[in-house]
Scaffold this motif. Structure first.
Motif, PDB file in Angstrom:
ATOM      1  N   SER A 410       8.125  43.115  74.539  1.00 27.13           N
ATOM      2  CA  SER A 410       7.430  42.839  75.800  1.00 27.13           C
ATOM      3  C   SER A 410       6.449  43.967  76.082  1.00 27.13           C
ATOM      4  CB  SER A 410       8.428  42.708  76.953  1.00 27.13           C
ATOM      5  OG  SER A 410       7.748  42.444  78.175  1.00 27.13           O
ATOM      6  N   SER A 420      13.948  44.539  73.485  1.00 27.72           N
ATOM      7  CA  SER A 420      15.334  44.330  73.919  1.00 27.72           C
ATOM      8  C   SER A 420      16.168  43.823  72.761  1.00 27.72           C
ATOM      9  CB  SER A 420      15.386  43.315  75.061  1.00 27.72           C
ATOM     10  OG  SER A 420      15.022  42.029  74.593  1.00 27.72           O
ATOM     11  N   VAL A 422      19.847  41.747  72.623  1.00 27.53           N
ATOM     12  CA  VAL A 422      20.989  41.161  73.314  1.00 27.53           C
ATOM     13  C   VAL A 422      21.992  40.686  72.277  1.00 27.53           C
ATOM     14  CG1 VAL A 422      19.571  40.485  75.291  1.00 27.53           C
ATOM     15  CG2 VAL A 422      20.005  38.833  73.468  1.00 27.53           C
ATOM     16  N   LYS A 431      27.345  41.638  77.374  1.00 25.58           N
ATOM     17  CA  LYS A 431      26.305  42.454  78.001  1.00 25.58           C
ATOM     18  C   LYS A 431      26.545  43.946  77.847  1.00 25.58           C
ATOM     19  CE  LYS A 431      24.797  38.973  81.290  1.00 25.58           C
ATOM     20  NZ  LYS A 431      24.387  38.684  82.681  1.00 25.58           N
ATOM     21  N   TYR A 434      24.252  45.217  75.071  1.00 29.20           N
ATOM     22  CA  TYR A 434      22.799  45.065  75.115  1.00 29.20           C
ATOM     23  C   TYR A 434      22.151  46.441  74.921  1.00 29.20           C
ATOM     24  CZ  TYR A 434      23.017  40.327  77.133  1.00 29.20           C
ATOM     25  OH  TYR A 434      23.233  38.993  77.353  1.00 29.20           O
ATOM     26  N   ARG A 435      20.980  46.480  74.327  1.00 26.43           N
ATOM     27  CA  ARG A 435      20.254  47.731  74.137  1.00 26.43           C
ATOM     28  C   ARG A 435      18.772  47.524  74.422  1.00 26.43           C
ATOM     29  NH1 ARG A 435      24.559  49.202  74.694  1.00 26.43           N
ATOM     30  NH2 ARG A 435      25.985  50.151  73.190  1.00 26.43           N
ATOM     31  N   ARG A 436      18.101  48.609  74.858  1.00 27.40           N
ATOM     32  CA  ARG A 436      16.669  48.585  75.128  1.00 27.40           C
ATOM     33  C   ARG A 436      15.976  49.644  74.271  1.00 27.40           C
ATOM     34  NH1 ARG A 436      16.852  49.017  81.633  1.00 27.40           N
ATOM     35  NH2 ARG A 436      17.650  51.074  81.024  1.00 27.40           N
ATOM     36  N   ALA A 563      17.171  37.436  75.758  1.00 20.20           N
ATOM     37  CA  ALA A 563      16.460  38.594  75.218  1.00 20.20           C
ATOM     38  C   ALA A 563      15.112  38.764  75.915  1.00 20.20           C
ATOM     39  CB  ALA A 563      16.261  38.424  73.711  1.00 20.20           C
ATOM     40  N   PHE A 566      15.725  40.176  79.460  1.00 18.47           N
ATOM     41  CA  PHE A 566      16.122  41.577  79.436  1.00 18.47           C
ATOM     42  C   PHE A 566      14.931  42.472  79.086  1.00 18.47           C
ATOM     43  CE2 PHE A 566      18.941  44.997  77.446  1.00 18.47           C
ATOM     44  CZ  PHE A 566      19.314  45.494  78.683  1.00 18.47           C
ATOM     45  N   ALA A 567      14.077  42.020  78.172  1.00 15.04           N
ATOM     46  CA  ALA A 567      12.915  42.814  77.768  1.00 15.04           C
ATOM     47  C   ALA A 567      11.886  42.904  78.890  1.00 15.04           C
ATOM     48  CB  ALA A 567      12.275  42.218  76.512  1.00 15.04           C
ATOM     49  N   TYR A 570      12.914  45.240  81.705  1.00 14.42           N
ATOM     50  CA  TYR A 570      12.747  46.650  81.364  1.00 14.42           C
ATOM     51  C   TYR A 570      11.269  47.043  81.424  1.00 14.42           C
ATOM     52  CZ  TYR A 570      13.167  50.965  78.595  1.00 14.42           C
ATOM     53  OH  TYR A 570      13.110  52.262  78.166  1.00 14.42           O
ATOM     54  N   GLN A 571      10.406  46.156  80.918  1.00 12.00           N
ATOM     55  CA  GLN A 571       8.976  46.456  80.918  1.00 12.00           C
ATOM     56  C   GLN A 571       8.452  46.564  82.345  1.00 12.00           C
ATOM     57  OE1 GLN A 571       5.973  44.620  81.605  1.00 12.00           O
ATOM     58  NE2 GLN A 571       4.708  46.191  80.657  1.00 12.00           N
TER      59      GLN A 571
END
Length: 670
Positions: A410, A420, A422, A431, A434-436, A563, A566-567, A570-571
């Motif tokens: 993203s 992201s 997931v 959850k 999950y990682r970023r 995914a 979540f991305a 974060y963005q």
């Protein structure tokens, strides 16, 4: 599938002492935690002929690859350590209770200067008094609405309270007499806290004394011909009695007890808990669990007690706990509960009278809960299993992909590039894993290179974790001796069976190339393109087209959409922080942490621009030279107008004027 004899401890190696043991799988993940009075006797039961083991136990010991143990002094210590490890490692083969719904509680924030009455969900906080849980939030609000007439405690949020204090006028509740309005000084903090304590006492069941006091005051007011005050007290008494009627008396003598009942079959069990305080049912909860380990009713009760009181202390643990069956180590459990309460706790089975009758009611609720859960669960399990089978068949996998990881990129026109990851296990989102990722070093919108970098970073970390445990050698690919391990879950230690990328052929090729460069050939890769929802495989010119009604396609869409959510969340968070900083981005030598510190101290760029150098120096980490640089940069940026974000050209005055996201754009963190 491992042979239990391959990791069986040597004879005499296991001590004949109380302790806690852990089974680990081939990736060093803890899959089961248990305790025992005698470690030697208990562990010996796991290493007998597999044909004689319960099917669930046999599955566990063949999934495991090692076992280890810790010796403790007493059974109570073993109980405490077992609970701590289950919480820490989340073993897949231990009984896991799932709330069949989210239960709200009535909370009084006694840890604040002006305590607030509100509805709360989720984990309990220190210094907050809780009552409940209740079946519905509206039931709490009805009770609170009746009681605020007598106990006008603050119910407003921090923002409303601060606003009323600034303008010197209370909110509506203050005008209609349902709040004592401490925000404008109608009562002192001490008087307001006393009101909150009376509210808590009444909710805790100490109602008789307070009602008697109100009745006495009403009669005294009538005798002194203060009829308006007497009428007010009469109405207060009526309101409190109506609030009390919502919880009928079920046990005499103002009993404080929790009643736990279990309904079970071969595969699942439902647990129901009634919380009785002051003889009245003050709350109810229900849990459902898969019986992944061989456990009887007594064992389920033990796990329920750990789940219920593991993080509770003080009055949250009642004097009496009534259960359908006593666990094997009931004395140790009673001692553990007494330690959490601070005084003795009676753990027993009701034999006769009102308590036995109420226990039958709780058991009926458990039976209904289990029946309702099985109705929902049947289609859910069938659907998930069919989805995984359809994915395996369509992608020609060796088996169902029990762990799926999905990656998405993203960015905003090439800026603030993030990614992201997931994780779905058994068709359900996990959850906690999950990682970023922040992606740096690329100019423009290069999703393909970004995808290659992110997948490489994820699986490079996986190989590093294998290297630490001796499962992989960086030079010759052979395993070595397993070093000591603290057992804590690693961030990237467990490989998926399937990697899904958000995109088409280019993104799939980039992900596959990243895996090949690392020498990983046992992880399948596919991509899901948004345009026609086509599934792309590496090296294939044509996509795999799943039917629109396919459960496998629906699961892939859910994974991809999660995914993406979540991305993009974060963005947007990163973009929002950058927008808030505005002109501070142009200050040389000013890092992100000091930008955040300045904005947090002054509240906005506008107020920071108006501050003197001495005032800027008061911010932790800001020296005089830096303060002078900041002041000069802000003075030369846009002295009298709005701040301009140089990266996007957007105009912002301060935090309040930053563009707000719509409800459709807003996301929630897992």
């Amino acid at each position: 599938m491992a042979d239990p004899s391959s990791y069986r401890p040597e004879p005499g190696q296991v001590p004949d002492s109380p302790g806690v043991y852990k089974f680990r799988d081939e990736h060093r993940r803890v899959i089961y935690v248990g305790k025992a009075k005698s470690l030697r006797q208990r562990l010996a039961n796991y290493f007998q002929d597999i044909a004689g083991l319960h099917p669930r136990t046999a599955t566990m010991v063949t999934t495991a690859a090692s076992v280890e143990w810790t010796v403790v002094s007493t059974e109570v210590e073993a109980l405490q350590l077992e609970y701590s490890w289950i919480k820490e490692f989340d073993p897949r083969f231990n009984v896991k209770y799932r709330d069949d719904k989210s239960y709200p509680s009535l909370a009084v924030t006694m840890n604040e200067e002006y305590p607030r009455v509100q509805v709360m969900r989720g984990p309990k906080k220190k210094g907050v008094r809780y009552f409940g849980p209740y079946g519905h939030a509206w039931a709490i609000r009805e009770t609170v609405d009746l009681m605020l007439r007598v106990f006008p405690v603050r119910t407003c949020s921090a923002g409303v309270f601060k606003r009323s204090a600034q303008i010197g006028r209370p909110c509506l509740l203050g005008y209609i007499g349902k709040c004592s309005a401490p925000c404008v000084g109608r009562v002192t903090p001490e008087e307001h806290r006393e009101l909150a304590e009376d509210f808590c006492d009444f909710m805790a069941g100490r109602t008789g004394t307070y009602l008697s006091r109100l009745e006495k005051q009403m009669h005294e007011a009538a005798e002194e011909m203060e009829y308006e005050r007497a009428a007010r007290l009469r109405d207060d008494i009526g309101a409190l009695r109506r609030a009390m009627e919502k919880n009928a008396v079920v046990l005499a003598d103002a009993t404080d007890a929790d009643l736990i009942a279990v309904a079970e079959d071969e595969l699942e069990a439902a647990v129901q808990i009634f919380h009785v305080r002051g003889g009245r049912v003050r709350g109810q909860r229900g849990w459902v669990t898969d019986k992944v380990e061989a456990v009887d009713t007594a064992g389920l009760v033990e796990h329920a007690l750990q789940q219920l009181y593991g993080e509770e202390k003080g009055e949250a643990v009642p004097k009496e706990v009534l259960v359908p069956a006593l666990p094997e180590d009931a004395p140790a459990l009673s001692q553990w509960l007494a330690g959490r309460r601070g005084s003795g706790v009676s753990l027993r089975i009701p034999q006769r009278g009102d308590k036995k009758a109420l226990m039958e009611t709780v058991h009926r609720n458990a039976l209904q809960s289990l029946a309702l859960h099985k109705t929902k669960r049947a289609s859910d399990l069938t659907t998930r299993s069919r989805a995984l089978e359809e994915i395996a068949e369509a992608l020609e996998l060796d088996g169902a992909p029990l762990r799926i990881e999905c990656f998405d990129i993203s960015h905003l026109q090439g800026d603030d590039v993030v990614a992201s990851m997931v994780v779905f296990e058994d068709g359900l989102a996990r959850k906690s894993e999950y990682r970023r990722f922040q992606v740096k070093g690329f100019e423009g919108q290069d999703d393909v290179r970004s995808m290659h970098e992110v997948v490489s970073r994820r699986f490079r970390r996986y190989l590093q974790e294998k290297l630490k445990t001796g499962e992989w050698d960086a030079e010759d690919g052979e395993g070595g001796e397993v070093p000591e391990d603290d057992g804590r879950p690693k961030r990237f230690a467990y490989p998926p069976q399937l990697v899904v990328v958000d995109g088409g052929q280019p993104q799939v090729a980039a992900a596959k190339r990243a895996l090949e460069e690392l020498g990983i050939d046992d992880v399948a890769v596919c991509g899901l393109a948004k345009r026609l929802e086509e599934v792309w495989l590496p090296g294939e010119d044509d996509p795999v087209v799943l039917p629109r009604t396919s459960e496998g396609l629906y699961l892939l869409q859910r994974v991809r959409d999660e995914a993406h959510r979540f991305a993009i969340q974060y963005q947007r968070n990163k973009r929002g922080k950058r927008l808030k900083a505005g002109p501070l981005d142009e200050v040389p030598g000013l890092g992100e942490s000091r930008k955040v510190a300045l904005l947090k101290h002054f509240g906005s760029v506008k107020k920071l621009r108006q501050a003197t150098i001495d005032q800027i120096c008061e911010v932790p980490g800001i020296g005089r030279k830096t303060a002078e640089t900041v002041a000069a940069a802000l003075a030369g940026a846009v002295p009298a107008g709005p701040a301009v974000n140089t990266a996007t050209g957007e105009i912002i005055e301060d935090e309040a004027s930053a563009p707000a996201e719509t409800s459709s754009e807003r996301g929630t963190a897992p």
